[in-house]
Motif scaffolding. Structure first.
Motif, mmCIF file in Angstrom:
data_model
loop_
_atom_site.group_PDB
_atom_site.id
_atom_site.type_symbol
_atom_site.label_atom_id
_atom_site.label_comp_id
_atom_site.label_asym_id
_atom_site.label_seq_id
_atom_site.Cartn_x
_atom_site.Cartn_y
_atom_site.Cartn_z
ATOM 1 N N VAL A 1 80.123 38.624 52.388
ATOM 2 C CA VAL A 1 80.299 38.263 53.409
ATOM 3 C C VAL A 1 80.433 37.387 54.028
ATOM 4 C CG1 VAL A 1 78.652 39.228 56.137
ATOM 5 C CG2 VAL A 1 78.470 40.497 53.488
ATOM 6 N N VAL A 2 80.049 36.644 53.541
ATOM 7 C CA VAL A 2 79.718 35.669 53.938
ATOM 8 C C VAL A 2 81.195 34.396 53.690
ATOM 9 C CG1 VAL A 2 78.782 32.993 54.369
ATOM 10 C CG2 VAL A 2 77.457 34.511 54.115
ATOM 11 N N THR A 3 81.822 34.031 52.803
ATOM 12 C CA THR A 3 82.547 33.515 52.243
ATOM 13 C C THR A 3 84.316 34.398 52.301
ATOM 14 O OG1 THR A 3 82.722 34.229 49.949
ATOM 15 C CG2 THR A 3 81.206 32.537 50.720
ATOM 16 N N LYS A 4 84.026 36.035 52.879
ATOM 17 C CA LYS A 4 85.649 36.984 52.845
ATOM 18 C C LYS A 4 85.723 37.790 53.420
ATOM 19 C CE LYS A 4 85.438 37.080 47.546
ATOM 20 N NZ LYS A 4 85.438 38.228 46.221
ATOM 21 N N VAL A 5 84.388 38.476 54.239
ATOM 22 C CA VAL A 5 84.873 39.477 55.572
ATOM 23 C C VAL A 5 84.936 38.790 56.918
ATOM 24 C CG1 VAL A 5 83.653 41.667 56.460
ATOM 25 C CG2 VAL A 5 83.142 41.619 53.781
ATOM 26 N N THR B 1 89.981 35.315 60.985
ATOM 27 C CA THR B 1 91.623 35.075 60.580
ATOM 28 C C THR B 1 92.305 35.677 61.851
ATOM 29 O OG1 THR B 1 91.614 34.558 58.312
ATOM 30 C CG2 THR B 1 93.366 35.202 59.452
ATOM 31 N N PHE B 2 92.072 37.298 61.761
ATOM 32 C CA PHE B 2 92.539 38.019 62.691
ATOM 33 C C PHE B 2 92.551 37.290 63.700
ATOM 34 C CE2 PHE B 2 92.913 41.022 59.105
ATOM 35 C CZ PHE B 2 93.823 41.618 59.164
ATOM 36 N N VAL B 3 91.437 36.983 64.522
ATOM 37 C CA VAL B 3 91.055 36.605 65.934
ATOM 38 C C VAL B 3 92.243 35.724 65.879
ATOM 39 C CG1 VAL B 3 89.692 35.932 67.764
ATOM 40 C CG2 VAL B 3 88.413 37.458 65.934
ATOM 41 N N PHE B 4 92.232 34.455 65.009
ATOM 42 C CA PHE B 4 92.760 32.630 65.621
ATOM 43 C C PHE B 4 93.883 33.648 65.350
ATOM 44 C CE2 PHE B 4 95.564 29.922 63.317
ATOM 45 C CZ PHE B 4 96.008 29.538 64.110
ATOM 46 N N ILE B 5 94.423 34.325 64.802
ATOM 47 C CA ILE B 5 96.516 34.955 64.848
ATOM 48 C C ILE B 5 96.907 35.609 66.046
ATOM 49 C CG2 ILE B 5 98.303 35.986 64.248
ATOM 50 C CD1 ILE B 5 97.201 35.940 61.081
ATOM 51 N N ILE B 6 95.758 36.258 66.249
ATOM 52 C CA ILE B 6 95.903 37.095 68.027
ATOM 53 C C ILE B 6 96.190 35.831 68.615
ATOM 54 C CG2 ILE B 6 95.100 38.795 69.257
ATOM 55 C CD1 ILE B 6 94.748 40.202 66.882
ATOM 56 N N GLY B 7 94.830 35.315 68.995
ATOM 57 C CA GLY B 7 94.685 34.342 70.407
ATOM 58 C C GLY B 7 95.071 33.298 70.511
ATOM 59 N N PHE B 8 95.615 32.717 69.039
ATOM 60 C CA PHE B 8 96.820 31.763 69.147
ATOM 61 C C PHE B 8 98.402 31.905 70.032
ATOM 62 C CE2 PHE B 8 99.729 28.848 67.685
ATOM 63 C CZ PHE B 8 99.538 27.555 67.851
ATOM 64 N N GLN C 1 65.634 38.645 57.409
ATOM 65 C CA GLN C 1 66.505 37.803 57.759
ATOM 66 C C GLN C 1 68.181 37.624 57.854
ATOM 67 O OE1 GLN C 1 64.345 34.380 55.885
ATOM 68 N NE2 GLN C 1 63.068 33.879 57.727
ATOM 69 N N ASN C 2 68.124 38.148 56.532
ATOM 70 C CA ASN C 2 70.038 38.591 55.942
ATOM 71 C C ASN C 2 69.763 39.817 56.837
ATOM 72 O OD1 ASN C 2 70.106 36.942 53.632
ATOM 73 N ND2 ASN C 2 69.561 38.289 52.831
ATOM 74 N N ASN C 3 69.268 41.119 57.789
ATOM 75 C CA ASN C 3 70.395 41.253 58.612
ATOM 76 C C ASN C 3 70.317 40.721 59.786
ATOM 77 O OD1 ASN C 3 70.432 42.918 56.773
ATOM 78 N ND2 ASN C 3 68.036 43.963 57.387
ATOM 79 N N LEU C 4 69.652 40.221 60.459
ATOM 80 C CA LEU C 4 69.496 39.541 61.081
ATOM 81 C C LEU C 4 70.871 38.754 61.577
ATOM 82 C CD1 LEU C 4 65.903 38.414 62.752
ATOM 83 C CD2 LEU C 4 67.228 39.863 64.107
ATOM 84 N N PHE C 5 70.860 37.750 60.379
ATOM 85 C CA PHE C 5 71.927 37.013 60.366
ATOM 86 C C PHE C 5 73.295 37.370 60.287
ATOM 87 C CE2 PHE C 5 75.298 35.272 57.255
ATOM 88 C CZ PHE C 5 75.185 33.816 57.718
ATOM 89 N N TYR C 6 73.688 38.496 59.990
ATOM 90 C CA TYR C 6 74.581 39.553 59.735
ATOM 91 C C TYR C 6 74.864 39.695 61.639
ATOM 92 C CZ TYR C 6 74.223 39.677 55.068
ATOM 93 O OH TYR C 6 73.803 39.578 53.624
ATOM 94 N N VAL C 7 73.885 40.351 62.020
ATOM 95 C CA VAL C 7 74.138 40.842 63.696
ATOM 96 C C VAL C 7 74.433 39.589 64.708
ATOM 97 C CG1 VAL C 7 72.977 41.470 65.452
ATOM 98 C CG2 VAL C 7 72.387 42.651 63.207
ATOM 99 N N LYS C 8 73.817 38.323 64.200
ATOM 100 C CA LYS C 8 74.689 37.170 64.379
ATOM 101 C C LYS C 8 75.672 37.170 64.584
ATOM 102 C CE LYS C 8 73.445 33.709 63.199
ATOM 103 N NZ LYS C 8 74.936 32.458 62.586
ATOM 104 N N GLU C 9 76.220 36.746 63.443
ATOM 105 C CA GLU C 9 77.841 36.364 63.314
ATOM 106 C C GLU C 9 78.435 37.520 63.620
ATOM 107 O OE1 GLU C 9 79.470 33.714 61.353
ATOM 108 O OE2 GLU C 9 76.734 33.105 61.750
ATOM 109 N N MET C 10 78.310 39.254 63.076
ATOM 110 C CA MET C 10 79.103 39.332 64.445
ATOM 111 C C MET C 10 79.350 39.632 65.559
ATOM 112 S SD MET C 10 80.451 41.045 61.316
ATOM 113 C CE MET C 10 81.649 42.337 62.053
ATOM 114 N N THR C 11 77.999 39.527 65.951
ATOM 115 C CA THR C 11 77.946 39.029 67.876
ATOM 116 C C THR C 11 78.590 37.963 67.894
ATOM 117 O OG1 THR C 11 75.387 38.790 67.391
ATOM 118 C CG2 THR C 11 76.672 41.137 67.871
ATOM 119 N N LEU C 12 78.744 36.917 67.110
ATOM 120 C CA LEU C 12 79.516 35.459 67.540
ATOM 121 C C LEU C 12 80.779 35.801 67.470
ATOM 122 C CD1 LEU C 12 79.422 32.346 67.870
ATOM 123 C CD2 LEU C 12 79.182 32.294 65.546
#
Length: 335
Positions: A22-26, A32-39, A272-283
């Motif tokens: 999740v951290v290194t791939k997803v 990357t998609f957000v960057f391409i579209i946003g840029f 803790q990991n579930n909260l981390f995933y939710v935080k990262e997706m909302t970020l």
């Protein structure tokens, strides 16, 4: 932005790591998609706004949002490379010390300007006869400069005070790189930024309620809708949609996530990991703001729409199509 690969202490005192895929791939893939579209979008937005004179206050504010979004977008590649594990330790340190700070700096600058746009729409429809310094071009430029200066004053110490040396063989969190004063300043700046979000949220809801009430009363009085009122409602509604999609989820989940990081008991490793995933997706949703802000430009700014159509030659094509339709409709035997 988050630390490298964050780890926490669970109740037993052992280290708790989120799923590496999740951290290194997803997450890097989605960024990357957000960057391409946003840029692409913000590069085009900046290009369009270069042809639009800053002769109205809301155009000044929109240009500031474009700049903030573009600067925010430029921090994504370093985060993507760092989180994917493709960079060295120096790149990771750079992300903690500089690019993460720039990310949050521009995110909250964007939030402030969304609130100002809501205020600008409020004055235009609810108090059209009153003059506000926010709607004066000269004053709007001064206000914009002050916002950048104040937010820079809050954020830059987070760069300066992230000055601790680390072991080259370790993979430290961003917090480990901060001095004691740096941690205190970081906490204080977090409280300030959260307060900014809450204030802007309350103000936008208040402005929208006032505008809706004004339009409803106008409709009841004249038994018809006001075109200006409907347009202003649509404009501020676009602000609310972007604001709620991008920023509300992150700030809602940020509170329990922060508590889980500081609590000594009550949270298992899985919690803790579930909260981390939710935080990262909302970020990630907050980061996607750079892709959704163009909706506001399109609906709120007629000069932007006109210049966009002109540069893309859409207006000429529409006129040609309309002319062809009129000629065809005048021919006998054609329906």
């Amino acid at each position: 932005m988050n630390n490298f690969t964050e780890s926490n202490l669970n109740n037993s005192g052992s280290r708790c790591y989120p799923n590496a895929d999740v951290v290194t791939k997803v997450l890097p893939t989605m960024y990357t998609f957000v960057f391409i579209i946003g840029f692409f979008l913000n590069g085009m937005n900046l290009w369009i706004f270069c042809y639009i004179p800053s002769n109205r206050s809301f155009i000044v504010y929109l240009k500031n949002i474009v700049i903030a979004d573009l600067l925010m977008t430029l921090t994504f590649p370093m985060k993507i490379i760092s989180d994917a594990g493709l960079g060295n330790l120096q790149l990771r340190l750079f992300v903690c010390r500089y690019s993460a700070v720039v990310f949050y700096l521009n995110m909250y600058i964007g939030i402030i300007f969304l609130g100002i746009l809501g205020f600008d729409r409020y004055y235009k429809i609810v108090r059209p006869m009153n003059n506000s310094s926010f709607q004066n071009v000269y004053h709007s430029k001064i206000i914009s400069a002050l916002i950048w200066a104040v937010m820079a004053f809050i954020s830059i110490p987070n760069m300066i005070l992230t000055n601790q040396t680390v072991n080259q063989t370790t993979n430290p969190s961003c917090a480990k790189l901060k001095s004691y004063l740096g941690i205190q300043w970081h906490q204080a700046s977090n409280y300030i930024c959260i307060s900014i979000f809450v204030i802007v949220l309350i103000l936008l809801l208040t402005f929208y309620a006032s505008i809706s009430r004004k339009i409803y009363r106008s409709h009841q009085r004249f038994k018809r809708g006001s075109n200006a009122g409907r347009k202003s409602t649509r404009n501020i509604y676009s602000i609310l949609v972007v604001f709620f999609i991008c920023f509300v989820p992150y700030h809602v989940c940020r509170i329990p996530y922060t508590i889980s990081q500081t609590a000594t008991k009550g949270y298992s490793c899985q919690d803790q990991n579930n909260l981390f995933y939710v935080k990262e997706m909302t970020l990630l949703l907050s980061a996607a703001n750079v892709c959704l802000d163009p909706i506001i430009y399109f609906f709120m700014c007629q000069p932007f729409r006109q210049m966009l159509f002109k540069k893309l030659h859409i207006e000429d094509k529409l006129k040609e199509t309309e002319k062809t339709f009129r000629v065809s409709s005048t021919q006998p035997g054609l329906v």
